[in-house]
Design an enzyme around this catalytic site. Structure first.
Site, mmCIF file in Angstrom:
data_model
loop_
_atom_site.group_PDB
_atom_site.id
_atom_site.type_symbol
_atom_site.label_atom_id
_atom_site.label_comp_id
_atom_site.label_asym_id
_atom_site.label_seq_id
_atom_site.Cartn_x
_atom_site.Cartn_y
_atom_site.Cartn_z
ATOM 1 N N CYS A 11 -9.671 26.408 -45.943
ATOM 2 C CA CYS A 11 -10.820 27.132 -46.501
ATOM 3 C C CYS A 11 -12.053 26.747 -45.674
ATOM 4 C CB CYS A 11 -10.991 26.848 -47.995
ATOM 5 S SG CYS A 11 -11.290 25.111 -48.396
ATOM 6 N N ASN A 14 -12.989 22.524 -47.352
ATOM 7 C CA ASN A 14 -11.841 21.634 -47.660
ATOM 8 C C ASN A 14 -12.123 20.699 -48.833
ATOM 9 O OD1 ASN A 14 -9.845 19.050 -46.006
ATOM 10 N ND2 ASN A 14 -9.150 20.683 -47.325
ATOM 11 N N CYS A 16 -12.714 22.492 -52.153
ATOM 12 C CA CYS A 16 -12.469 23.297 -53.364
ATOM 13 C C CYS A 16 -11.126 24.030 -53.291
ATOM 14 C CB CYS A 16 -13.592 24.313 -53.590
ATOM 15 S SG CYS A 16 -15.232 23.558 -53.798
ATOM 16 N N ARG A 17 -11.075 25.130 -52.533
ATOM 17 C CA ARG A 17 -9.882 25.992 -52.573
ATOM 18 C C ARG A 17 -8.663 25.408 -51.878
ATOM 19 N NH1 ARG A 17 -12.917 30.955 -50.063
ATOM 20 N NH2 ARG A 17 -13.974 29.168 -49.124
ATOM 21 N N SER A 18 -8.817 24.954 -50.620
ATOM 22 C CA SER A 18 -7.605 24.516 -49.896
ATOM 23 C C SER A 18 -6.983 23.245 -50.474
ATOM 24 C CB SER A 18 -7.850 24.406 -48.382
ATOM 25 O OG SER A 18 -8.824 23.461 -48.055
ATOM 26 N N ASP A 126 -14.694 32.139 -53.182
ATOM 27 C CA ASP A 126 -15.270 30.800 -53.015
ATOM 28 C C ASP A 126 -15.970 30.387 -54.315
ATOM 29 O OD1 ASP A 126 -16.656 28.541 -52.315
ATOM 30 O OD2 ASP A 126 -17.489 29.365 -50.455
HETATM 31 P P1 4NP Z 1 -14.272 25.546 -50.165
HETATM 32 O O1 4NP Z 1 -15.713 25.667 -50.864
HETATM 33 O O2 4NP Z 1 -14.364 26.274 -48.844
HETATM 34 O O3 4NP Z 1 -13.353 26.232 -51.109
HETATM 35 O O4 4NP Z 1 -13.993 24.058 -50.018
HETATM 36 C C1 4NP Z 1 -16.886 25.309 -50.214
HETATM 37 C C2 4NP Z 1 -17.251 23.984 -50.167
HETATM 38 C C3 4NP Z 1 -18.430 23.614 -49.542
HETATM 39 C C4 4NP Z 1 -19.227 24.583 -48.962
HETATM 40 C C5 4NP Z 1 -18.855 25.917 -48.995
HETATM 41 C C6 4NP Z 1 -17.675 26.275 -49.630
HETATM 42 N N1 4NP Z 1 -20.437 24.209 -48.335
HETATM 43 O O5 4NP Z 1 -21.171 25.098 -47.875
HETATM 44 O O6 4NP Z 1 -20.755 23.006 -48.255
#
Ligand code: 4NP
Length: 159
Positions: A11, A14, A16-18, A126
């Site tokens: 994602c 790294n 939340c989703r992945s 997201d």
């Molecule tokens: P992820 O979510 O891609 O599912 O881990 C996010 C986590 C952090 C950020 C964006 C999306 N960020 O901008 O810090």
């Protein structure tokens, strides 16, 4: 050697989703008594070395899975030859991976929801900037995707 091909879930951050997709896939493997090389990573480097988002940790815990020991890392060049499959959570991640893979990359790239009949081409939304309910939706999507991916890999291996 693993019976099941190796899989990297990707994602943006790294956190939340992945990590949730990795946890869902590990659970699906364990439920079937299978083993594989599995990991997750982010296309971005902001959260390298960090634990998953507390909301992701709580979401996994509701399913009895502890992901608090997972640590964020960024996708690297070696991933494109180490893993058989690199599975992106959304279209932006997929585009970044496709642009980074290069000629030497051997991993097959896909979107997680490509493996779910009727949801091909869809992204796992997201949840980072939303509330806790977004994480429940993420968990539902990644569980559906991880189980469908494993079904696909099992069938392809003739297991
Ligand atoms: P992820 O979510 O891609 O599912 O881990 C996010 C986590 C952090 C950020 C964006 C999306 N960020 O901008 O810090």
């Amino acid at each position: 050697m693993s019976q099941i091909p190796s899989v990297l879930f990707v994602c943006l951050g790294n956190i939340c989703r992945s990590p949730l997709a990795e946890a869902a896939f590990r659970k699906a493997l364990a439920d079937r008594g299978l083993e594989a090389d599995v990991d997750s990573a982010g296309t971005g480097g902001w959260h390298v070395g960090e634990a998953p988002d507390p909301r992701a940790i709580r979401t996994a815990a509701t399913a009895g899975i502890d992901i608090s020991h997972y640590r964020g890392r960024q996708v690297c060049t070696a991933d494109f030859t180490r893993f058989d499959h690199i599975v992106a959570m959304d279209a932006d991640n997929f585009s970044t991976l496709a642009a980074t893979s290069g000629a030497a990359g051997t991993a097959t790239l896909s979107l997680l929801l490509d493996h779910v009949p009727g949801r091909e081409g869809q992204s796992v939304a997201d949840p980072y900037y939303g509330g806790e309910s977004g994480f429940a939706a993420t968990w539902s999507d990644v569980q559906t995707g991880a189980n469908a991916l494993l079904d696909h890999l099992i069938a392809a291996q003739g297991l």
